[in-house]
Design a protein around this motif. Sequence first.
Motif, short mmCIF file in Angstrom:
data_model
loop_
_atom_site.label_atom_id
_atom_site.label_comp_id
_atom_site.label_asym_id
_atom_site.label_seq_id
_atom_site.Cartn_x
_atom_site.Cartn_y
_atom_site.Cartn_z
N GLU A 1 6.14 -17.88 2.46
CA GLU A 1 4.86 -18.57 2.68
C GLU A 1 3.72 -17.56 2.92
OE1 GLU A 1 4.46 -21.75 2.08
OE2 GLU A 1 6.60 -21.75 1.61
N GLY A 2 4.03 -16.49 3.61
CA GLY A 2 3.01 -15.51 3.96
C GLY A 2 2.41 -14.79 2.77
N ILE A 3 3.23 -14.49 1.77
CA ILE A 3 2.71 -13.75 0.61
C ILE A 3 1.70 -14.60 -0.16
CG2 ILE A 3 4.58 -14.38 -1.00
CD1 ILE A 3 2.72 -10.99 -0.74
N LYS A 4 1.90 -15.89 -0.15
CA LYS A 4 0.96 -16.79 -0.84
C LYS A 4 -0.40 -16.77 -0.15
CE LYS A 4 4.71 -19.85 -2.22
NZ LYS A 4 5.28 -21.20 -2.03
N GLU A 5 -0.38 -16.75 1.16
CA GLU A 5 -1.64 -16.69 1.90
C GLU A 5 -2.28 -15.31 1.79
OE1 GLU A 5 -3.43 -17.23 6.36
OE2 GLU A 5 -1.57 -18.23 5.86
N TYR A 6 -1.46 -14.28 1.86
CA TYR A 6 -1.95 -12.90 1.79
C TYR A 6 -2.74 -12.67 0.50
CZ TYR A 6 -1.77 -7.80 1.53
OH TYR A 6 -2.09 -6.46 1.42
N SER A 7 -2.19 -13.13 -0.62
CA SER A 7 -2.83 -12.89 -1.92
C SER A 7 -3.79 -14.01 -2.32
CB SER A 7 -1.76 -12.79 -3.00
OG SER A 7 -1.06 -14.02 -3.10
N GLU A 8 -3.72 -15.12 -1.60
CA GLU A 8 -4.45 -16.33 -1.99
C GLU A 8 -4.05 -16.76 -3.40
OE1 GLU A 8 -8.63 -15.68 -1.30
OE2 GLU A 8 -8.30 -15.30 0.82
N LYS B 1 0.80 -1.22 0.00
CA LYS B 1 0.00 0.00 0.00
C LYS B 1 0.84 1.28 0.00
CE LYS B 1 -4.10 -2.17 1.76
NZ LYS B 1 -4.97 -2.44 2.87
N GLN B 2 2.09 1.19 0.46
CA GLN B 2 2.93 2.39 0.53
C GLN B 2 3.82 2.56 -0.70
OE1 GLN B 2 5.05 2.17 4.24
NE2 GLN B 2 3.19 2.39 5.45
N ASN B 3 3.84 1.58 -1.58
CA ASN B 3 4.69 1.65 -2.77
C ASN B 3 3.82 1.45 -4.01
OD1 ASN B 3 7.43 1.71 -1.45
ND2 ASN B 3 6.60 -0.15 -0.56
N PRO B 4 4.07 2.23 -5.07
CA PRO B 4 3.22 2.13 -6.25
C PRO B 4 3.35 0.82 -7.03
CG PRO B 4 4.99 3.71 -6.62
CD PRO B 4 5.07 3.28 -5.18
N ILE C 1 5.06 -17.60 -6.77
CA ILE C 1 5.90 -16.40 -6.75
C ILE C 1 6.59 -16.39 -8.11
CG2 ILE C 1 7.95 -15.37 -5.66
CD1 ILE C 1 7.09 -16.86 -3.08
N PRO C 2 6.67 -15.25 -8.76
CA PRO C 2 6.52 -13.87 -8.30
C PRO C 2 5.06 -13.42 -8.24
CG PRO C 2 7.13 -13.87 -10.60
CD PRO C 2 7.15 -15.31 -10.15
N GLN C 3 4.88 -12.33 -7.49
CA GLN C 3 3.57 -11.68 -7.39
C GLN C 3 3.78 -10.19 -7.58
OE1 GLN C 3 1.38 -12.74 -3.88
NE2 GLN C 3 1.75 -14.92 -4.17
N VAL C 4 2.93 -9.58 -8.40
CA VAL C 4 3.04 -8.17 -8.74
C VAL C 4 1.84 -7.42 -8.18
CG1 VAL C 4 3.19 -6.49 -10.63
CG2 VAL C 4 4.32 -8.72 -10.84
N TYR C 5 2.12 -6.30 -7.52
CA TYR C 5 1.09 -5.42 -6.97
C TYR C 5 1.27 -4.02 -7.54
CZ TYR C 5 0.18 -8.99 -3.46
OH TYR C 5 -0.15 -10.17 -2.83
N VAL C 6 0.17 -3.40 -7.98
CA VAL C 6 0.19 -2.03 -8.46
C VAL C 6 -0.78 -1.23 -7.61
CG1 VAL C 6 -0.30 -0.49 -10.39
CG2 VAL C 6 0.86 -2.67 -10.80
N LYS C 7 -0.26 -0.20 -6.96
CA LYS C 7 -1.07 0.70 -6.11
C LYS C 7 -1.92 -0.09 -5.13
CE LYS C 7 0.11 4.58 -8.17
NZ LYS C 7 -0.09 5.98 -8.07
N GLY C 8 -1.31 -1.08 -4.49
CA GLY C 8 -1.97 -1.85 -3.45
C GLY C 8 -2.85 -2.98 -3.93
N GLU C 9 -3.01 -3.11 -5.24
CA GLU C 9 -3.87 -4.16 -5.80
C GLU C 9 -3.03 -5.28 -6.40
OE1 GLU C 9 -7.28 -4.31 -5.73
OE2 GLU C 9 -7.18 -2.51 -4.47
N PHE C 10 -3.41 -6.51 -6.09
CA PHE C 10 -2.73 -7.67 -6.66
C PHE C 10 -3.05 -7.77 -8.14
CE2 PHE C 10 -2.83 -12.39 -7.42
CZ PHE C 10 -1.46 -12.55 -7.44
#
Length: 155
Positions: free
Chosen positions: A94-101, A44-47, A105-114
């Motif tokens: 492991e946590g990022i997999k649960e966070y995004s469901e 959320k703090q990084n674009p 990996i890799p996982q890309v987020y733009v403006k806080g959105e998966f």
Amino acid sequence: MFARAGFRTLSALPSRQFQSTTRVLAQARYLSDASRKKIDDAVKQNPLVVFMKGTPDAPQCGFSRAVCQILDVQGVPREKLVTYNCLADQELREGIKEYSEWPTIPQVYVKGEFVGGCDIVLSMHQSGELEKLLMAEGLVPEELPADAPTPNNQQ
């Protein structure tokens, strides 16, 4: 329905085994509040955030390398890209997999959105959707520099 097909469901287990099994399943998918907050703050703090294996200069996985190459081709300046090496932190891995469901990996987020993983980012790149998204969010200049590689003219 599953029982009729010959499959055993958790509720078909004896009570003691059911409790033990559900406790193990709950522990395997538990993301601590502190870890959730750390990931939440990062996205959320990084674009533009990429959770990857390795770093952009030294990716440790072909899919992570592909995502970095796609973002380079799109003209994303490195200073706008925040990456996290999931190989350096098992809890994050492991946590990022649960966070995004999302299981990979890799996982890309733009403006806080998966946005997605490598397959989705590649598909969006090929269709032009990624370029539109990155432009709309101000992550790439409206026009690429003349020497920048383009999808049709990669250097």
